[in-house]
Design a protein around this motif. Structure first.
Motif, PDB file in Angstrom:
ATOM      1  N   GLY A   1       0.807  -1.212   0.000  1.00 19.11           N
ATOM      2  CA  GLY A   1       0.000   0.000   0.000  1.00 19.11           C
ATOM      3  C   GLY A   1       0.838   1.258   0.000  1.00 19.11           C
ATOM      4  N   CYS A   2       0.146   2.381  -0.128  1.00 11.85           N
ATOM      5  CA  CYS A   2       0.813   3.675  -0.208  1.00 11.85           C
ATOM      6  C   CYS A   2       0.869   4.328   1.177  1.00 11.85           C
ATOM      7  CB  CYS A   2       0.061   4.570  -1.177  1.00 11.85           C
ATOM      8  SG  CYS A   2      -1.669   4.859  -0.719  1.00 11.85           S
ATOM      9  N   ALA A   3       1.511   5.482   1.231  1.00 10.79           N
ATOM     10  CA  ALA A   3       1.656   6.193   2.499  1.00 10.79           C
ATOM     11  C   ALA A   3       0.292   6.564   3.078  1.00 10.79           C
ATOM     12  CB  ALA A   3       2.503   7.439   2.299  1.00 10.79           C
ATOM     13  N   PHE A   4      -0.627   6.962   2.224  1.00  4.22           N
ATOM     14  CA  PHE A   4      -1.977   7.285   2.699  1.00  4.22           C
ATOM     15  C   PHE A   4      -2.601   6.073   3.386  1.00  4.22           C
ATOM     16  CE2 PHE A   4      -6.382   6.443   1.216  1.00  4.22           C
ATOM     17  CZ  PHE A   4      -7.043   7.176   2.186  1.00  4.22           C
ATOM     18  N   ASP A   5      -2.452   4.919   2.767  1.00  2.47           N
ATOM     19  CA  ASP A   5      -2.945   3.660   3.324  1.00  2.47           C
ATOM     20  C   ASP A   5      -2.362   3.464   4.732  1.00  2.47           C
ATOM     21  OD1 ASP A   5      -4.025   1.162   3.623  1.00  2.47           O
ATOM     22  OD2 ASP A   5      -2.867   0.195   2.036  1.00  2.47           O
TER      23      ASP A   5
ATOM     24  N   ALA B   1     -10.989   7.057  -5.842  1.00  8.46           N
ATOM     25  CA  ALA B   1     -10.134   5.869  -5.775  1.00  8.46           C
ATOM     26  C   ALA B   1      -9.658   5.589  -4.354  1.00  8.46           C
ATOM     27  CB  ALA B   1      -8.919   6.038  -6.684  1.00  8.46           C
ATOM     28  N   CYS B   2      -9.239   6.639  -3.652  1.00  7.40           N
ATOM     29  CA  CYS B   2      -8.547   6.420  -2.386  1.00  7.40           C
ATOM     30  C   CYS B   2      -9.488   5.882  -1.307  1.00  7.40           C
ATOM     31  CB  CYS B   2      -7.892   7.708  -1.924  1.00  7.40           C
ATOM     32  SG  CYS B   2      -6.970   8.529  -3.236  1.00  7.40           S
ATOM     33  N   GLU B   3     -10.664   6.475  -1.168  1.00  7.86           N
ATOM     34  CA  GLU B   3     -11.573   6.032  -0.111  1.00  7.86           C
ATOM     35  C   GLU B   3     -12.631   5.063  -0.642  1.00  7.86           C
ATOM     36  OE1 GLU B   3     -11.311   6.160   2.921  1.00  7.86           O
ATOM     37  OE2 GLU B   3     -13.201   6.375   3.998  1.00  7.86           O
TER      38      GLU B   3
ATOM     39  N   GLN C   1      -4.424  13.751   3.235  1.00 10.04           N
ATOM     40  CA  GLN C   1      -4.000  14.181   1.906  1.00 10.04           C
ATOM     41  C   GLN C   1      -3.796  12.953   1.015  1.00 10.04           C
ATOM     42  OE1 GLN C   1      -4.162  16.563   0.080  1.00 10.04           O
ATOM     43  NE2 GLN C   1      -2.299  17.756  -0.148  1.00 10.04           N
ATOM     44  N   THR C   2      -4.067  13.095  -0.284  1.00  9.98           N
ATOM     45  CA  THR C   2      -3.777  12.009  -1.231  1.00  9.98           C
ATOM     46  C   THR C   2      -3.034  12.590  -2.436  1.00  9.98           C
ATOM     47  OG1 THR C   2      -5.863  12.255  -2.427  1.00  9.98           O
ATOM     48  CG2 THR C   2      -5.877  10.756  -0.541  1.00  9.98           C
ATOM     49  N   CYS C   3      -2.742  11.739  -3.412  1.00  7.54           N
ATOM     50  CA  CYS C   3      -1.827  12.122  -4.491  1.00  7.54           C
ATOM     51  C   CYS C   3      -2.281  13.342  -5.298  1.00  7.54           C
ATOM     52  CB  CYS C   3      -1.627  10.948  -5.440  1.00  7.54           C
ATOM     53  SG  CYS C   3      -0.803   9.545  -4.678  1.00  7.54           S
ATOM     54  N   ILE C   4      -3.503  13.321  -5.793  1.00 11.91           N
ATOM     55  CA  ILE C   4      -3.884  14.377  -6.739  1.00 11.91           C
ATOM     56  C   ILE C   4      -3.897  15.763  -6.103  1.00 11.91           C
ATOM     57  CG2 ILE C   4      -5.745  15.232  -8.237  1.00 11.91           C
ATOM     58  CD1 ILE C   4      -6.181  12.436  -9.158  1.00 11.91           C
TER      59      ILE C   4
ATOM     60  N   PRO D   1       0.424  11.862   1.400  1.00 11.81           N
ATOM     61  CA  PRO D   1      -0.120  11.451   0.109  1.00 11.81           C
ATOM     62  C   PRO D   1       0.529  10.144  -0.345  1.00 11.81           C
ATOM     63  CG  PRO D   1       1.423  13.278  -0.163  1.00 11.81           C
ATOM     64  CD  PRO D   1       1.205  13.105   1.312  1.00 11.81           C
ATOM     65  N   GLY D   2      -0.257   9.319  -1.036  1.00 10.21           N
ATOM     66  CA  GLY D   2       0.200   7.985  -1.416  1.00 10.21           C
ATOM     67  C   GLY D   2       1.566   7.953  -2.056  1.00 10.21           C
ATOM     68  N   PHE D   3       1.810   8.859  -2.971  1.00  6.89           N
ATOM     69  CA  PHE D   3       3.053   8.761  -3.742  1.00  6.89           C
ATOM     70  C   PHE D   3       4.296   9.176  -2.957  1.00  6.89           C
ATOM     71  CE2 PHE D   3       1.982  12.977  -6.179  1.00  6.89           C
ATOM     72  CZ  PHE D   3       2.247  13.712  -5.030  1.00  6.89           C
ATOM     73  N   ALA D   4       4.130   9.589  -1.701  1.00  3.41           N
ATOM     74  CA  ALA D   4       5.295   9.916  -0.879  1.00  3.41           C
ATOM     75  C   ALA D   4       6.081   8.661  -0.517  1.00  3.41           C
ATOM     76  CB  ALA D   4       4.863  10.649   0.383  1.00  3.41           C
TER      77      ALA D   4
ATOM     78  N   GLY E   1      -0.002   4.513 -12.285  1.00  4.07           N
ATOM     79  CA  GLY E   1      -0.248   5.437 -11.185  1.00  4.07           C
ATOM     80  C   GLY E   1       0.630   5.057 -10.012  1.00  4.07           C
ATOM     81  N   SER E   2       0.251   5.508  -8.848  1.00  2.00           N
ATOM     82  CA  SER E   2       1.041   5.234  -7.660  1.00  2.00           C
ATOM     83  C   SER E   2       0.626   3.875  -7.073  1.00  2.00           C
ATOM     84  CB  SER E   2       0.825   6.367  -6.666  1.00  2.00           C
ATOM     85  OG  SER E   2       1.751   6.288  -5.634  1.00  2.00           O
ATOM     86  N   GLN E   3       1.510   3.275  -6.282  1.00  2.00           N
ATOM     87  CA  GLN E   3       1.296   1.883  -5.860  1.00  2.00           C
ATOM     88  C   GLN E   3       0.017   1.647  -5.059  1.00  2.00           C
ATOM     89  OE1 GLN E   3       3.870   0.402  -2.836  1.00  2.00           O
ATOM     90  NE2 GLN E   3       4.260   2.385  -1.925  1.00  2.00           N
ATOM     91  N   GLY E   4      -0.407   2.658  -4.313  1.00  3.01           N
ATOM     92  CA  GLY E   4      -1.526   2.450  -3.401  1.00  3.01           C
ATOM     93  C   GLY E   4      -2.823   2.106  -4.101  1.00  3.01           C
ATOM     94  N   CYS E   5      -3.037   2.703  -5.263  1.00  4.62           N
ATOM     95  CA  CYS E   5      -4.278   2.446  -5.998  1.00  4.62           C
ATOM     96  C   CYS E   5      -4.373   0.964  -6.337  1.00  4.62           C
ATOM     97  CB  CYS E   5      -4.324   3.267  -7.277  1.00  4.62           C
ATOM     98  SG  CYS E   5      -4.068   5.021  -7.033  1.00  4.62           S
ATOM     99  N   THR E   6      -3.238   0.389  -6.745  1.00  2.00           N
ATOM    100  CA  THR E   6      -3.212  -1.020  -7.089  1.00  2.00           C
ATOM    101  C   THR E   6      -3.469  -1.879  -5.857  1.00  2.00           C
ATOM    102  OG1 THR E   6      -1.751  -0.709  -8.968  1.00  2.00           O
ATOM    103  CG2 THR E   6      -1.721  -2.866  -7.936  1.00  2.00           C
ATOM    104  N   ALA E   7      -2.837  -1.514  -4.752  1.00  2.28           N
ATOM    105  CA  ALA E   7      -2.999  -2.316  -3.529  1.00  2.28           C
ATOM    106  C   ALA E   7      -4.461  -2.331  -3.080  1.00  2.28           C
ATOM    107  CB  ALA E   7      -2.108  -1.766  -2.423  1.00  2.28           C
ATOM    108  N   PHE E   8      -5.103  -1.174  -3.071  1.00  7.62           N
ATOM    109  CA  PHE E   8      -6.512  -1.110  -2.669  1.00  7.62           C
ATOM    110  C   PHE E   8      -7.389  -1.905  -3.627  1.00  7.62           C
ATOM    111  CE2 PHE E   8      -5.867   3.202  -0.432  1.00  7.62           C
ATOM    112  CZ  PHE E   8      -5.770   2.598   0.802  1.00  7.62           C
ATOM    113  N   GLY E   9      -7.129  -1.710  -4.921  1.00  7.48           N
ATOM    114  CA  GLY E   9      -7.934  -2.396  -5.928  1.00  7.48           C
ATOM    115  C   GLY E   9      -7.805  -3.898  -5.797  1.00  7.48           C
TER     116      GLY E   9
END
Ligand code: SF4
Lengths: 466, 457
Positions: free
Chosen positions: A42-46, A67-69, A127-130, A159-162, B40-48
């Protein structure tokens, strides 16, 4: 995103993983680039959400597109003894126009809407990526909203991409340190007040250990963040000591609270009988060193003795069923060695364990417990896992949900020991639960049935061979 | 006639909607030996992935180009190229299905241009189909992403121009509200008419929960490359769900395959239309077995209508699922008490109620108060609990019940199964309510009535 915060988090000296690295490696910290096309996790937001979502009475508002939530809300089993607001999913659900023109105003109004409807003691805004990319100023919006609504609106800038989930855990910790901890005073304090950091009460695990502390006379003043109320965390700086539950998540909170408030901490685990006892003992010692009356030590020892005896007595009947069974252990959040020790007590043979997320210290400990024949896998690809299982090298695999179907499709018993699991494995009762579950799984009559080929296949085979 | 109204809130509470890339991934998962890839960024894939794994209870192949802040700003070409090469080397899929995400769309990555460049630079990828679908998270919803991926597959992989037409070769473009079980049931019905049916995508081959002999890192089955190449040679295309009109018409434009879009396949009359179409296309009589199934559905409707009459049903679902279920409920005599959906889409206005709300599950909870039954995905469980109204789970995700992939709600038999399941649920809640209030509910009267009649016959 504040690069100062990021640097600080990466340099976190209290992080065992970082301590084990040299200076240049440490600089690289957790920014290690993921490999496109071969990345997982998962990403940082996760990570930030995992760490904070268990706070039960606040609004958790995710600023970003759906997407995020939308793809992830209400998907964990952190339990609450009271408020249910944390299970409500809030998001600004940014649309195309928000992306083009910026969504700060929308966020500001969304906060107002959530407060008007749900009246929480505080709002956590993620916060999230966009919005990070288009430059929405989360901090400024939260500041304005705090002023307007007269209650804390807290920016969680991860944000996720961090980066990874782990980074997100730490950034969540930073947010608590910066905006929450120490902002309120507790109603009562006692010399026996202890905070737990990094326990999320998944499947109610906190409730398995809380009574043990209480029996010894230790009060869990605040838990970050399992079954927490906002005010517990805001006033937790008055406790006497901290226990850090997992060495990697939110170590920054423990370390900085020590710096700021002179609160000592120790690292412990609730998994495994020995570990649970150590944890209770260390908690008592630390509190006594901070001025708690020292009969606490005796009471703790008594609890440990009674509980250990009871646990072993309850485990005994399983030993004959489990002795000699071979286990493949692929863990994430749960420390490998504490589970390994418990399984070995049952006479089970751990044929291998993953150490992808373990620190050098963990690895040394595993080697100590499992001896030379220990197989430690840095990375076990699903394909290799499948091969090992089909070669019948293991009788059961314990892992997270990600590899569940590798085991099941190879018709090998499998048990979930990660975050999405439904059973609670913490404390003495938790270990009995785990062993009971392993036994139920291993002794299930389906294994024999599903491994048997269909009659026409088994009869066809010898003929073909002959 | 329904007015489609937007809830117009600043804050979405308890989302009903899922994002486009996830829908795109589902479509790609229905192609044999494929690997969906989120740009995209990794998190989107993980959630999906977690969401699909929990719904289907299967491993889900899904990868990411692992964009971070820096690579996003510089443009994602390199990450995309590296991801494709890595996947090619590690997993050798027949198809890599790329879905853009909000992040890379915001930056304005030129997907089509990137794909061209990658093709030029990497002749070693000649045998790998590369399909790129534009699916920004901040627009549309799950079913739009799914349709976009289907269109992208057709655009990239189906040769242009009319092929040699093959009689009784049919295309099926099933909407994303159909389960693997649904797709299989439709193909079986076509087979009864001697028709061979290619489904695009074909989840009945990949996500139908079977145990394969070997471990595969890519999708476990689905539409083959050869079958996709042959889509242009079909006699006719049948699309199920209005959101599949785009792909169906694209195929018609490219290859001249005529198409029929059936808005739904649940309920007696829509099933009749489908079967009549098959009879016409194949030139065959409707087989006896199917007539029998129809007759059973008619009988089930006669037995079941007592329990639907006057019942208030609240539905929250993506547009085409809502359309299918909403009409069916109304056709059984139930009242549509509330309907919430994820985007304004064609066909919604035809629902027999005053208003369809584009909103979230908090809106749903508010409007569903007073309903006898809630119908939505598993996230409706909190609302159901608070309202004290039973929940019938449909769509994606269903993570707290088994068998989501195998539920069949299309065709005569599927409609009958659905009818029984719903009726039983309504019955049960009436039984409990009757006991709670200490007097028999009207439904029970009808039940007794039916029994008495039976006794006197
Ligand atoms: S990677 Fe970014 S866009 Fe994707 S889920 Fe995480 S925060 Fe949201």
């Amino acid at each position: 995103m504040h690069s100062a915060t990021l640097d600080e988090v990466f340099q976190e000296p209290g992080c065992a993983k970082n301590q084990a690295k040299n200076a240049t490696e440490r600089k690289k910290g957790c920014t290690k680039a993921l490999k496109p096309g071969a990345a997982a996790g998962g990403c940082a937001f996760d990570g930030a959400k995992i760490a904070l979502q268990p706070v039960t009475d606040v609004v958790h508002l995710v600023h970003g597109p759906i997407a995020c939530e939308g793809n992830s809300w209400d998907n964990r089993h952190a339990a609450s003894s009271g408020p249910m607001l944390y299970r409500t999913g809030f998001t600004t659900d940014m649309g195309e126009l928000d992306v083009i023109y910026g969504a700060e105003k929308r966020l500001f109004r969304a906060i107002a809407e959530a407060i008007a409807k749900y009246d929480p003691p505080a709002v956590f805004v993620y916060q999230t990526c966009i919005p990070a990319l288009i430059g929405d100023d989360l901090e400024a919006v939260c500041k304005a909203a705090t002023a307007k609504h007269g209650r804390p609106v807290i920016p969680i800038d991860a944000p996720g991409f961090a980066g990874s989930k782990n980074l997100g855990n730490k950034l969540a910790g930073e947010a608590l340190l910066r905006y929450v901890i120490g902002t309120e005073e507790p109603e009562i304090t006692t010399p026996y007040d202890l905070n737990l950091i990094g326990e999320y009460n998944l499947s109610g695990e906190l409730w398995q250990v809380k009574p043990l502390f209480e029996a010894a006379g230790i009060r869990i003043a605040a838990c970050i963040s399992g079954d927490a109320r906002y005010r517990d965390i805001a006033s937790c700086h008055r406790s006497r000591a901290n226990m850090l539950v997992c060495s990697k998540a939110m170590v920054n909170i423990a370390r900085k609270m020590q710096e700021r408030y002179g609160m000592p901490y120790f690292e412990g685990s609730f998994y495994g009988i020995g570990d649970m006892s150590d944890t209770l003992r260390q908690s008592a010692q630390l509190l006594v060193s901070q001025g708690a009356p020292d009969d606490l030590l005796e009471r703790t020892a008594a609890v440990i003795q009674k509980e250990e005896q009871r646990a072993w007595a309850r485990l005994e009947p399983y030993r004959e069923h489990l002795a000699g069974k071979r286990v493949l252990l692929i863990t994430g959040g749960v420390k490998s060695w504490s589970v390994v020790a418990a399984l070995q007590e049952m006479g089970m043979v751990v044929i291998g364990t993953s150490v992808k997320k373990s620190t050098e210290e963990d690895k040394a400990r595993i080697l100590e417990i499992m001896g030379e024949q220990a197989h430690m896998f840095e990375e076990l690809s699903p394909r290799e896992m499948d091969r090992m299982l089909r070669d019948a090298q293991a009788d059961i695999m314990l892992s997270g949900g990600r590899s569940q179907f590798v085991a099941l499709k190879a018709k090998v018993p499998w048990l979930d020991i990660n975050q999405e699991r439904h059973h609670a494995y913490a404390g003495y009762d938790g270990m009995v639960n785990l062993v009971a579950q392993i036994h139920h799984t291993l002794s299930n009559p389906i294994w024999q049935q599903v491994r048997e080929p269909a009659p026409w296949e088994s009869s066809a085979k010898p003929a073909a061979e002959g | 006639m329904a007015h489609v109204v937007n809830a117009r809130k600043q804050c979405t509470v308890n989302p009903l909607k899922m994002s486009q890339p996830l829908g795109g991934a589902l479509a790609f998962l229905g192609i044999e030996n494929s690997m969906p890839l989120f740009h995209g960024s990794q998190g989107c894939t993980a959630f999906g992935m977690v969401l699909l794994v929990r719904h289907f209870r299967e491993s889900i192949p899904l990868q990411t180009t692992a964009m971070n802040e820096a690579t996003t700003i510089l443009g994602g070409y390199e990450n995309l190229e590296e991801a494709i090469l890595t996947i090619h080397k590690k997993n050798t899929p027949a198809l890599i299905g790329i879905c853009s995400t909000g992040l890379t769309e915001t930056k304005g990555d030129d997907g089509a241009g990137y794909m061209k460049l990658i093709r030029q630079r990497h002749p070693e990828l000649a045998d790998t189909a590369l399909v790129y679908a534009s699916t920004p998270d901040y627009k549309g919803c799950f079913q739009d992403g799914y349709a976009a991926a289907c269109s992208a597959i057709i655009e990239t992989m189906v040769p242009q121009g009319p092929g040699a037409r093959r009689e009784r070769l049919l295309n099926l473009l099933p909407g994303c509200h159909l389960t693997p079980g649904d797709v299989e049931a439709i193909k079986e019905t076509a087979a009864l008419f001697g028709c061979e049916m290619t489904a695009l995508p074909d989840l009945s081959g990949s996500l139908d929960g079977h145990v394969a002999d070997h471990f595969t890192p890519t999708s476990l089955g689905g539409t083959t490359q050869e079958a996709i190449a042959q889509l242009g040679a079909a006699q006719h295309t049948i699309a199920i769900g209005e959101h599949m009109r785009g792909p169906a018409e694209l195929l018609q434009q490219r290859c001249g395959v005529p198409c029929t879009v059936l808005p739904r396949l649940t309920g007696l009359l829509p099933c009749d239309a489908f079967v009549a179409l098959l009879a016409e296309l194949s030139g065959k009589e409707v087989p006896q077995s199917l007539r029998r199934e129809r007759s059973r559905l008619v009988d089930a409707m006669l037995d079941g209508h007592f329990f639907f009459g006057g019942q208030r049903i609240a539905i929250a679902a993506e547009p085409d699922l809502l359309i299918a279920l909403g009409h069916f409920m109304a056709e059984m005599g139930a009242t549509l008490h509330a309907a919430v959906t994820t985007s304004d889409a064609p066909g919604l206005a035809g629902l027999p109620m005053d208003q369809v709300l584009v909103g979230d599950l908090a809106d749903f909870e508010q409007h569903a108060a007073g309903a006898d039954l809630l119908v939505t995905h598993a996230h409706g469980r909190q609302a159901a609990q608070r309202l004290g109204v039973p929940l019938f789970r449909v769509g994606i995700p269903i993570f707290d019940r088994l068998g989501a992939a195998h539920a069949v709600h299309v065709g005569y038999r599927g409609t009958m199964t659905l009818l029984f399941a719903l009726a039983n649920m309504l019955l049960e809640s009436h039984d409990t309510n009757a006991h709670r209030h200490g007097h028999p509910a009207p439904v029970q009267d009808t039940d007794n009535h039916a029994r008495e009649n039976l006794a006197t016959c």
